[in-house]
Design a protein around this motif. Structure first.
Motif, PDB file in Angstrom:
ATOM      1  N   GLU A 395       0.819  -1.213   0.000  1.00 26.04           N
ATOM      2  CA  GLU A 395       0.000   0.000   0.000  1.00 26.04           C
ATOM      3  C   GLU A 395       0.852   1.263   0.000  1.00 26.04           C
ATOM      4  O   GLU A 395       0.487   2.262  -0.635  1.00 26.04           O
ATOM      5  N   HIS A 396       1.982   1.265   0.691  1.00 27.46           N
ATOM      6  CA  HIS A 396       2.868   2.429   0.632  1.00 27.46           C
ATOM      7  C   HIS A 396       3.421   2.606  -0.779  1.00 27.46           C
ATOM      8  O   HIS A 396       3.538   3.733  -1.286  1.00 27.46           O
ATOM      9  N   ARG A 397       3.766   1.501  -1.421  1.00 22.75           N
ATOM     10  CA  ARG A 397       4.244   1.592  -2.801  1.00 22.75           C
ATOM     11  C   ARG A 397       3.160   2.139  -3.724  1.00 22.75           C
ATOM     12  O   ARG A 397       3.431   2.953  -4.617  1.00 22.75           O
ATOM     13  N   ARG A 398       1.937   1.703  -3.512  1.00 17.38           N
ATOM     14  CA  ARG A 398       0.838   2.155  -4.372  1.00 17.38           C
ATOM     15  C   ARG A 398       0.609   3.656  -4.231  1.00 17.38           C
ATOM     16  O   ARG A 398       0.350   4.358  -5.215  1.00 17.38           O
ATOM     17  N   ILE A 399       0.706   4.159  -3.015  1.00 23.81           N
ATOM     18  CA  ILE A 399       0.508   5.594  -2.796  1.00 23.81           C
ATOM     19  C   ILE A 399       1.638   6.391  -3.452  1.00 23.81           C
ATOM     20  O   ILE A 399       1.403   7.456  -4.039  1.00 23.81           O
ATOM     21  N   GLY A 400       2.870   5.900  -3.367  1.00 28.47           N
ATOM     22  CA  GLY A 400       3.978   6.575  -4.040  1.00 28.47           C
ATOM     23  C   GLY A 400       3.743   6.669  -5.537  1.00 28.47           C
ATOM     24  O   GLY A 400       3.976   7.712  -6.168  1.00 28.47           O
ATOM     25  N   LEU A 401       3.267   5.586  -6.116  1.00 28.24           N
ATOM     26  CA  LEU A 401       2.974   5.566  -7.545  1.00 28.24           C
ATOM     27  C   LEU A 401       1.832   6.516  -7.882  1.00 28.24           C
ATOM     28  O   LEU A 401       1.864   7.221  -8.903  1.00 28.24           O
ATOM     29  N   GLN A 402       0.817   6.578  -7.018  1.00 26.53           N
ATOM     30  CA  GLN A 402      -0.304   7.478  -7.278  1.00 26.53           C
ATOM     31  C   GLN A 402       0.139   8.939  -7.264  1.00 26.53           C
ATOM     32  O   GLN A 402      -0.312   9.745  -8.086  1.00 26.53           O
ATOM     33  N   ALA A 403       1.024   9.296  -6.323  1.00 25.46           N
ATOM     34  CA  ALA A 403       1.520  10.671  -6.271  1.00 25.46           C
ATOM     35  C   ALA A 403       2.180  11.061  -7.591  1.00 25.46           C
ATOM     36  O   ALA A 403       2.013  12.177  -8.093  1.00 25.46           O
ATOM     37  N   VAL A 404       2.935  10.131  -8.164  1.00 20.35           N
ATOM     38  CA  VAL A 404       3.587  10.384  -9.448  1.00 20.35           C
ATOM     39  C   VAL A 404       2.541  10.577 -10.540  1.00 20.35           C
ATOM     40  O   VAL A 404       2.600  11.529 -11.327  1.00 20.35           O
ATOM     41  N   ARG A 405       1.588   9.685 -10.617  1.00 17.58           N
ATOM     42  CA  ARG A 405       0.611   9.722 -11.699  1.00 17.58           C
ATOM     43  C   ARG A 405      -0.353  10.891 -11.596  1.00 17.58           C
ATOM     44  O   ARG A 405      -0.942  11.298 -12.598  1.00 17.58           O
TER      45      ARG A 405
END
Length: 488
Positions: A395-405
């Motif tokens: 979930e932390h990885r997913r949030i990092g990716l969302q911030a980028v996108r």
């Protein structure tokens, strides 16, 4: 609290009454509020000496008496200046007393209504969900107060201690009890609803908040569904039509279901939702009526909380116009929840660091992207999402990716527990922005103080345990303006 004698309290808690040197007897009446923190005790109140993981309330019983406590509920005799009720477990006794107080209050209100049909009965509203409980509770409280005396959970008092403390504030005059009911394990919400049986039970969402403690999303579903499983046919279940797991709960309750959501099949719904830095505007539909709402609480995700509260307000008897007026009077969800601060040099600080789950973190990032002016910079200062268990890294990885996108300009990650969020963003090669990592808040603050530019919009978001709300406060104070617009 309604009036009870010391004997009443001893019976309710299955305790042994030990009269004090103050002359108290079994017939002495107590009606003060209850406390578990000796620092909060005021004259005439009851102090429950709970044993916790880090401390023992019995050590502070003397301080409670010094502050005016009229009664101590203890597991061993400690101070004979006032009456003591000795029980096996002070936390269990707290719940037992709350159950008795609510039972008596409901019975008294029902008797009064039978004698005078114009006098309303006591209505209990229970609110649960993985996100949005406190915001919705605050909105419902404001609506209920338009109808008469209301008791509602203070802060985020929603567990085996906070829930009973709220319930014990009910008096003979109370018309509505608004109880926020949280849980970290199955069975906890059921215990709270047994103490204060809701006539209106609200379920906002089922997400990954506390998933590590529950053991998975299906366990979370079962725990949250406890809000509606035991509702009688005369009660109302207010359910989120847009959350598939919450929607499933309609099959588990005998209560009449009122749906809220964004779809056309919801009984209380929003259309034409427009969100910006000033809040959210939408059209509220309910009962064949429609009305525009200028909802000044920041964050499009809070529209769902507003809809849930509107559904409750209508069930309590408010006309739609008053529901809308109450929603429009709200300006902030709660302290450290999408709290807008700053202002100097056009720098906006949004302090949303009271708590964080994957769903609320995602919603906050979308809000940051929406409210940042064209051409201006968006900075997300993010910390750990706690209590995720085996889902934490993913979930932390997913949030990092969302911030980028979402095109967030800069990501500032604070604390080793959130490092995977930083790594995920850095590994997204298509991103033109940057992510920086800091071990502690002081280092992150110094970086932001040096690098923030006029017009920046900054989101500060983390779980309560990570403590980034303090960093948000520091930034808000640094970029504050006084009433005349000058630097403070």
């Amino acid at each position: 609290m309604i009036e009870l004698t010391l004997d009443d309290i001893a019976r309710a808690t299955s305790g042994r009454l030990v009269p004090g040197r103050d002359g108290s007897t079994a017939s002495t009446v107590v009606e003060g509020e209850s406390q578990t923190d000796s620092r909060e005790v005021r004259p005439g109140q009851i102090f429950f000496a709970r044993r916790g993981e880090e401390t023992d309330g019995h050590r502070f019983a003397g301080q409670a008496v010094d502050s005016g406590a009229a009664l101590l509920v203890v597991e061993r005799e400690v101070d004979d200046r006032v009456a003591q009720i000795v029980v096996e477990d002070a936390t269990d006794a707290l719940g037992a007393l709350a159950t008795e107080v609510v039972r008596r209050a409901l019975a008294a209100a029902a008797d009064a209504h039978a004698a005078d049909p114009d006098r309303p009965e006591l209505t209990i509203v229970g609110i649960t969900g993985s996100n949005g409980k406190t915001t919705t509770k605050n909105l419902v409280q404001a609506m209920a107060e338009r109808l008469g005396p209301t008791v509602a959970s203070a802060k985020s008092f929603n567990n085996e201690v906070g829930g009973p403390l709220t319930m014990l504030r009910v008096s003979a005059e109370t018309r509505t009890l608004v109880a926020e009911m949280g849980a970290s394990a199955e069975g906890e919400i059921a215990r709270l609803t047994a103490m204060a049986p809701p006539r209106i039970g609200v379920v906002l969402s089922v997400g990954l908040a506390h998933a590590g403690e529950f053991g998975g999303i299906e366990s979370t579903f079962r725990a949250k569904s406890e809000m509606v499983r035991d509702l009688p046919g005369t009660a109302v279940a207010v359910l989120n039509r847009d959350d598939p797991r919450v929607a499933r709960m309609a099959e588990l309750t005998r209560a009449r279901v009122v749906w809220f959501g964004l779809g056309s099949d919801a009984d209380v719904r929003a259309e034409n939702v427009v969100s910006d830095a000033a809040g959210t505007r939408f059209t509220l539909h309910a009962g064949g009526e429609a009305a525009p709402v200028n909802f000044r609480v920041l964050g499009e995700h809070h529209v769902m909380n507003a809809l849930a509260a509107a559904a409750v307000g209508l069930e309590l008897g408010l006309p739609l116009a008053e529901v809308v007026a109450s929603l429009e009077a709200a300006t902030v969800a709660a302290r450290w929840r999408m709290e807008v601060m700053g202002g100097r040099d056009g720098v906006t600080i949004v302090n949303d660091a009271y708590n964080a789950s994957p769903d609320s973190m995602s919603a906050a990032l979308r809000t940051l992207a929406q409210i940042t002016a064209p051409g201006a910079r968006s900075i997300a200062v993010l910390g750990e999402m706690s209590e995720l268990g085996e889902f934490s890294i993913e979930e932390h990885r997913r949030i990092g990716l969302q911030a980028v996108r979402l095109g967030i300009t800069e990501l500032v990650v604070v604390g080793p527990e959130a490092r995977h969020l930083h790594i995920s963003a850095v590994n997204e090669g298509s991103w033109d922005g940057e992510s920086v990592f800091f071990e502690d808040q002081d280092a992150a603050f110094e970086h932001l103080r040096r690098t923030l530019e006029p017009g920046d919009t900054v989101l500060v978001k983390s779980s309560n345990a990570a403590g980034l709300r303090r960093l948000g406060d520091r930034l808000g104070e640094t970029y504050a303006v006084d009433a005349e617009g000058a630097e403070s």
